[in-house]
Design an enzyme around this catalytic site. Structure first.
Site, short mmCIF file in Angstrom:
data_model
loop_
_atom_site.label_atom_id
_atom_site.label_comp_id
_atom_site.label_asym_id
_atom_site.label_seq_id
_atom_site.Cartn_x
_atom_site.Cartn_y
_atom_site.Cartn_z
N LYS A 266 0.87 -1.19 0.00
CA LYS A 266 0.00 0.00 0.00
C LYS A 266 0.90 1.23 0.00
O LYS A 266 1.74 1.39 0.87
CB LYS A 266 -0.91 -0.01 1.24
CG LYS A 266 -1.64 1.32 1.46
CD LYS A 266 -2.60 1.27 2.65
CE LYS A 266 -3.18 2.64 2.98
NZ LYS A 266 -4.11 2.63 4.13
N ASP A 271 -2.43 10.24 3.58
CA ASP A 271 -3.83 9.86 3.74
C ASP A 271 -4.55 10.89 4.61
O ASP A 271 -4.49 10.82 5.84
CB ASP A 271 -3.92 8.46 4.36
CG ASP A 271 -5.38 8.01 4.53
OD1 ASP A 271 -6.27 8.66 3.97
OD2 ASP A 271 -5.59 6.99 5.24
N LYS A 278 -10.02 12.94 8.01
CA LYS A 278 -9.60 12.49 9.33
C LYS A 278 -9.58 13.66 10.31
O LYS A 278 -9.40 14.80 9.88
CB LYS A 278 -8.17 11.93 9.27
CG LYS A 278 -8.05 10.59 8.58
CD LYS A 278 -6.61 10.12 8.61
CE LYS A 278 -6.47 8.77 7.95
NZ LYS A 278 -7.15 7.67 8.65
N ASP A 348 -12.07 7.29 3.51
CA ASP A 348 -10.88 7.04 4.32
C ASP A 348 -10.47 5.56 4.29
O ASP A 348 -9.41 5.19 4.77
CB ASP A 348 -11.14 7.50 5.76
CG ASP A 348 -9.85 7.65 6.56
OD1 ASP A 348 -8.77 7.61 5.93
OD2 ASP A 348 -9.93 7.79 7.79
N ARG A 352 -7.56 -0.36 0.77
CA ARG A 352 -8.07 -1.58 0.14
C ARG A 352 -8.43 -1.35 -1.33
O ARG A 352 -8.43 -2.27 -2.12
CB ARG A 352 -9.27 -2.10 0.95
CG ARG A 352 -10.42 -1.16 1.01
CD ARG A 352 -11.38 -1.47 2.14
NE ARG A 352 -10.89 -1.00 3.45
CZ ARG A 352 -11.52 -1.21 4.59
NH1 ARG A 352 -12.63 -1.92 4.61
NH2 ARG A 352 -11.03 -0.75 5.73
N1 BES Z 1 -4.28 4.52 6.86
C1 BES Z 1 -5.44 4.29 7.62
C2 BES Z 1 -5.23 3.26 8.72
C3 BES Z 1 -4.29 3.65 9.83
C4 BES Z 1 -4.77 4.20 10.99
C5 BES Z 1 -2.94 3.41 9.74
C6 BES Z 1 -3.92 4.53 12.01
C7 BES Z 1 -2.07 3.74 10.75
C8 BES Z 1 -2.57 4.30 11.89
C9 BES Z 1 -6.55 3.76 6.71
O1 BES Z 1 -6.54 4.24 5.43
C10 BES Z 1 -7.85 4.16 7.32
O2 BES Z 1 -8.08 5.32 7.44
N2 BES Z 1 -8.66 3.19 7.69
C11 BES Z 1 -9.94 3.44 8.27
C12 BES Z 1 -10.93 2.48 7.67
C13 BES Z 1 -12.36 2.76 8.02
C14 BES Z 1 -12.79 4.10 7.46
C15 BES Z 1 -13.24 1.65 7.49
C16 BES Z 1 -9.82 3.23 9.78
O3 BES Z 1 -9.10 2.31 10.19
O4 BES Z 1 -10.42 3.98 10.51
ZN ZN Z 2 -4.72 4.82 4.69
MN MN Z 3 -7.53 6.09 5.23
#
Ligand code: BES
Ligand code: ZN
Ligand code: MN
Length: 500
Positions: A266, A271, A278, A348, A352
């Site tokens: 990835k 992000d 976020k 967010d 995936r």
């Molecule tokens: N990059 C983030 C996941 C992440 C969070 C990595 C904290 C490192 C530290 C990912 O893209 C994300 O935002 N995932 C969301 C998914 C949700 C919206 C279904 C999450 O984990 O909140």
């Molecule tokens: Zn991410």
């Molecule tokens: Mn994200």
């Protein structure tokens, strides 16, 4: 710091400081080679207080004109509990102390290592690895601190008058190479989003490919559209920096026809969350959201440099996730490269989306021996496992075992989580073939199940969720705060082990 050998025996060893690893309750004078190298140890008063406990370091001084004018006693704790990890931490802490003291050269006696459990070569490898990473810092963007002494110039492994065995040379080189790979992954991930975005990642990959001897091709937005990768494209469409799929191919001579091991990272260079933006606290850490891609690039580079006899393909799925008038909206439906329509409920959950198209591409272009994807994918994985363990998802027990073993060699630990098929229901969409995210509960599992939707039945595939372990919040002897370079070593060891 150079890695050297001194093989004329302890009477000829020479360095600004000699490290002397000692187990708890054992005596430092009395180890024969050390007594020869530094006879004054027997009468060093400070040694009386040295217990050999874990994390204990003591600097002892002999006459400044001696070949070995200083000894640093390095406590390892009780002998029964000493392992590669103990030694790595102890050596790293000692090397950092030597650095802060401004000592220009270090000698590590091989006979001390041979008396420890674990096997001489393995321990030489780990000591070199630890010494190198102990001196890692992300220096690219900062003036050197004026009061910081220069790093030690070399570390020598001291042998007891024997020819240095080839296996010890090889072990040291392996340790160096691994440390370089981890440092490279850290450098890439530490680089801020304004300086490292998909096109720059591609430039770095092309450069490394040229230096290390593998091929690199870069798919731009037109190529991606032609391949039908509208999930990956959707993630990048809100950014001024266009997405890229970077393809690394390492096929050593005689292995060109072998089924490749395919590593997929990835590569979200930043992000923000996109329209599902976020919260701002700690958002800056999301420059590390390409840690998976960094680990893959670093591992493939190292494999090519050391000419590991294994065909390996790396795919770096790179995009920047930003909010903008052109950005994907929550509720948008896009067609992924396998033809499935995907409902994007939360922008967010972008990781995936870039990975699913890369997984499809991998299976279309090659016949993989195995596919492993690495991603800072879900906050849910971090909630489940904390910041010390990465999530491992696979239906393949043999592959799981290999990954756990490969990671364990260097202190990268994985905990297996279920690809619990019943939860696949949570990815049902009313209007598309699949919805790309489920509820908060079990979020790491539904994310993995979403990826599995794009993997053909019977394919050897594992997904590593490194959210939580990719960022080091507290400085340790082996890693400053910031990017940890997690998984680079796991992938490297796995390919070295020749996974089929
Ligand atoms: N990059 C983030 C996941 C992440 C969070 C990595 C904290 C490192 C530290 C990912 O893209 C994300 O935002 N995932 C969301 C998914 C949700 C919206 C279904 C999450 O984990 O909140
Ligand atoms: Zn991410
Ligand atoms: Mn994200």
């Amino acid at each position: 710091m150079d890695i050297r050998f001194q093989n004329l025996g302890p009477a000829q060893w020479k360095a600004a400081v000699m490290l002397a690893p000692v187990c708890e309750g054992e005596s430092l004078p009395g180890q024969p080679e050390l007594d020869v190298a530094a006879p004054w140890l027997a009468v060093a008063p400070a040694l009386r207080d040295f217990k050999g406990k874990k994390d204990e370091l003591a600097l002892l001084h002999g006459h400044p004109d001696l070949a070995i004018p200083r000894v640093m006693a390095v406590g390892l704790g009780s002998r029964e509990k000493v392992d590669a990890s103990t030694l790595r931490k102890a050596v790293a802490a000692a090397v950092q102390r030597c650095h802060s003291l401004g000592l220009e050269s270090i000698l590590l006696p091989e006979p001390c290592l041979s008396r420890l459990p674990g096997g001489r070569e393995r321990l030489v490898e780990e000591c070199v690895y630890a010494a190198r990473l102990a001196l890692y810092s992300f220096t690219a963007l900062k003036k050197p601190a004026e009061d910081e002494p220069p790093a030690p110039q070399w570390l020598a492994i001291g042998f007891d008058g024997e020819q240095v065995p080839d296996a010890a040379h090889a072990a040291a080189r392996r340790g160096e190479r691994t440390a370089t790979a981890v440092a490279r992954a850290r450098d890439l991930a530490n680089m801020p989003g304004n300086m490292l975005y998909p096109e720059i990642m591609a430039e770095r990959a092309v450069e490394l490919a040229r230096e290390a001897g593998f091929t690199c091709t870069v798919l731009d937005t037109e190529d991606l559209a032609r391949e039908g990768m509208h999930a990956l494209l959707a993630v990048g469409q809100g950014s001024a920096r266009p997405p890229r799929l970077i393809v690394l191919e390492y096929a050593p001579q005689g292995h060109e026809q072998e089924k490749p091991l395919i590593l997929i990272g990835k590569g979200i260079t930043f992000d923000s969350g996109g329209i599902s933006i976020k919260p701002s606290s700690n958002m800056h850490q999301m420059k590390c959201d390409m840690s998976g891609a960094a680990a893959v690039l670093a591992a493939v580079t190292a494999l090519a440099e050391e000419e590991t006899p294994r065909r390996v393909i790396g795919l770096l799925a790179c995009a920047e996730n930003m909010p903008d008038g052109a950005a994907a909206r929550p509720g948008d439906v896009v067609r992924a490269a396998n033809g499935d329509t995907v409902e994007i409920v939360n922008t967010d959950a972008e990781g995936r989306l870039v990975l699913c198209d890369a997984l499809v591409y991998a299976q279309k272009m090659w016949t993989p021996a195995a596919m492993i994807d690495v991603a800072t994918l879900t906050g849910a994985c971090m909630v489940a496992l904390g910041t010390g363990l990465a999530g491992l998802f696979t239906d393949d027990d043999d592959l799981a075992e290999r990954i756990v073993a490969a990671g364990g060699m260097g202190g990268e630990h994985y905990w297996r989580l279920p690809l619990w098929q019943e939860y696949a229901d949570k990815l049902k969409s009313d209007i598309a073939d699949i919805c790309h995210a489920g509820p908060r509960e079990g979020g790491a599992i539904t994310a993995a199940l979403f990826l599995k939707n794009f993997v053909r039945d019977g394919m050897r595939w594992a997904h590593l969720d490194i959210a939580g372990v990719d960022w080091n919040a507290k400085k340790t002897p082996l890693c400053p705060t910031g990017a940890a370079g997690f998984a680079a070593r796991t992938l490297l060891e796995l390919a070295r082990g020749g996974v089929q």
